[in-house]
Design an enzyme around this catalytic site. Sequence first.
Site, PDB file in Angstrom:
ATOM      1  N   TYR A   1       0.840  -1.205   0.000  1.00  0.00           N
ATOM      2  CA  TYR A   1       0.000   0.000   0.000  1.00  0.00           C
ATOM      3  C   TYR A   1       0.878   1.260   0.000  1.00  0.00           C
ATOM      4  O   TYR A   1       1.894   1.343   0.696  1.00  0.00           O
ATOM      5  CB  TYR A   1      -0.933   0.025   1.195  1.00  0.00           C
ATOM      6  CG  TYR A   1      -2.054  -0.985   1.140  1.00  0.00           C
ATOM      7  CD1 TYR A   1      -2.306  -1.750  -0.002  1.00  0.00           C
ATOM      8  CD2 TYR A   1      -2.887  -1.179   2.243  1.00  0.00           C
ATOM      9  CE1 TYR A   1      -3.338  -2.675  -0.043  1.00  0.00           C
ATOM     10  CE2 TYR A   1      -3.926  -2.096   2.206  1.00  0.00           C
ATOM     11  CZ  TYR A   1      -4.137  -2.847   1.070  1.00  0.00           C
ATOM     12  OH  TYR A   1      -5.163  -3.769   1.035  1.00  0.00           O
TER      13      TYR A   1
ATOM     14  N   PRO B   1     -16.781  -3.496   0.715  1.00  0.00           N
ATOM     15  CA  PRO B   1     -18.165  -3.773   1.117  1.00  0.00           C
ATOM     16  C   PRO B   1     -19.199  -2.923   0.380  1.00  0.00           C
ATOM     17  O   PRO B   1     -20.374  -3.287   0.329  1.00  0.00           O
ATOM     18  CB  PRO B   1     -18.170  -3.476   2.616  1.00  0.00           C
ATOM     19  CG  PRO B   1     -17.038  -2.527   2.817  1.00  0.00           C
ATOM     20  CD  PRO B   1     -15.985  -2.950   1.832  1.00  0.00           C
TER      21      PRO B   1
ATOM     22  N   LEU C   1     -20.579   1.580  -5.459  1.00  0.00           N
ATOM     23  CA  LEU C   1     -21.831   1.266  -6.142  1.00  0.00           C
ATOM     24  C   LEU C   1     -23.002   1.203  -5.164  1.00  0.00           C
ATOM     25  O   LEU C   1     -24.134   1.569  -5.506  1.00  0.00           O
ATOM     26  CB  LEU C   1     -21.700  -0.072  -6.870  1.00  0.00           C
ATOM     27  CG  LEU C   1     -22.872  -0.480  -7.772  1.00  0.00           C
ATOM     28  CD1 LEU C   1     -22.911   0.388  -9.017  1.00  0.00           C
ATOM     29  CD2 LEU C   1     -22.770  -1.959  -8.166  1.00  0.00           C
ATOM     30  N   LEU C   2     -22.735   0.747  -3.924  1.00  0.00           N
ATOM     31  CA  LEU C   2     -23.790   0.562  -2.936  1.00  0.00           C
ATOM     32  C   LEU C   2     -23.886   1.724  -1.952  1.00  0.00           C
ATOM     33  O   LEU C   2     -24.544   1.615  -0.925  1.00  0.00           O
ATOM     34  CB  LEU C   2     -23.547  -0.748  -2.174  1.00  0.00           C
ATOM     35  CG  LEU C   2     -23.500  -2.005  -3.045  1.00  0.00           C
ATOM     36  CD1 LEU C   2     -23.035  -3.210  -2.226  1.00  0.00           C
ATOM     37  CD2 LEU C   2     -24.857  -2.277  -3.672  1.00  0.00           C
ATOM     38  N   GLY C   3     -23.251   2.825  -2.288  1.00  0.00           N
ATOM     39  CA  GLY C   3     -23.226   3.964  -1.385  1.00  0.00           C
ATOM     40  C   GLY C   3     -24.150   5.101  -1.784  1.00  0.00           C
ATOM     41  O   GLY C   3     -23.931   6.249  -1.382  1.00  0.00           O
ATOM     42  N   GLY C   4     -25.192   4.797  -2.569  1.00  0.00           N
ATOM     43  CA  GLY C   4     -26.127   5.836  -2.993  1.00  0.00           C
ATOM     44  C   GLY C   4     -25.652   6.602  -4.214  1.00  0.00           C
ATOM     45  O   GLY C   4     -25.928   7.792  -4.370  1.00  0.00           O
TER      46      GLY C   4
END
Length: 330
Positions: free
Chosen positions: A53, A217, A222-225
């Site tokens: 990282y 997650p 995509l799943l964050g609004g």
Amino acid sequence: MEYTQLGRTGLKVSRLVLGTMNFGPQTDEAGSHAIMDAALDAGINFFDTANVYGWGENKGRTESIIGNWLAKGGDRRDRVVLATKVYANMAPDGQSAWPNHDKLSALNIRRAVDASLKRLRTDHIDLYQFHHVDRQTPFEEIWQAIDVLVQQGKILYAGSSNFPGYKIAQANETAARRGSYGLVSEQCLYNLAERRAEMEVVPAAREYGLGVIPWSPLHGGLLGGVIKKEAEGGRRASGRAADSLASSTIRAQVQAYEDLLDKHGLEPGETALAWLLTRPGVTGPIVGPRTPEQLESALRAVELELPQEVLAGLDEIFPGPGPSPEAFAW
């Protein structure tokens, strides 16, 4: 904060895992330290990183940022369960093709763990994870190297990341034959929009006593609004989320998801995390905040209890593959 055992171990870890991949590339050192302080204050004791990282010419930078934070003292190190990873090529710039600076040979594991300990400014790593499968190195060699590191006190546990189910089985069967403890966790891509892990990876992890640690997650946002944010003139989708939304089928799924949560007054990102916390075998999802505000949003997910109506609706929108072998054989 809630805590749970990490797989079959006696180690207690928080239900949220602080991911640090943004520390360095997206968040400067002072901001990264502020996020780690806030996470610790909120009860998050499980911090995850990787030797690579920072990426490119800055690979190793994230571990150094964490090490500088730990070196501030107090009880930081005692309160943190510290996890990092090995696999990527960590050769100095200009030597990227030089052999034995990557993957899971005994030589590279020995070299990599010492380098991580130096950057992290600590004497031991709690969870040392294999970042990817190494098809060229037998597990007998890998476990021999890991057992030495455990005996030396440099690491406590070993985990995997991005392993298919059969490799989890192979790794732990080999460990059992040697009398080694084996893998205690698997870090995998798992979320509402990407549920293939439920076919083989999660069942294998549960069978062998591994805690499941989902990464991405929110599936890259995509799943964050994302659709609502676009409509309101906010940050547009990029990366995995933008690629997914190019499909009319997936866009319709995401719209149905956002509509369902809007109906129940729920925030998409918090709901996606809360859903993972209901899944069998899941220790805790990795959250990678760039700001303290994003961390606060993630923390609310731990307290969120999703109504059965919402859970049923989520399964209808994102049904998943179902269990194996039925999912592909019958």
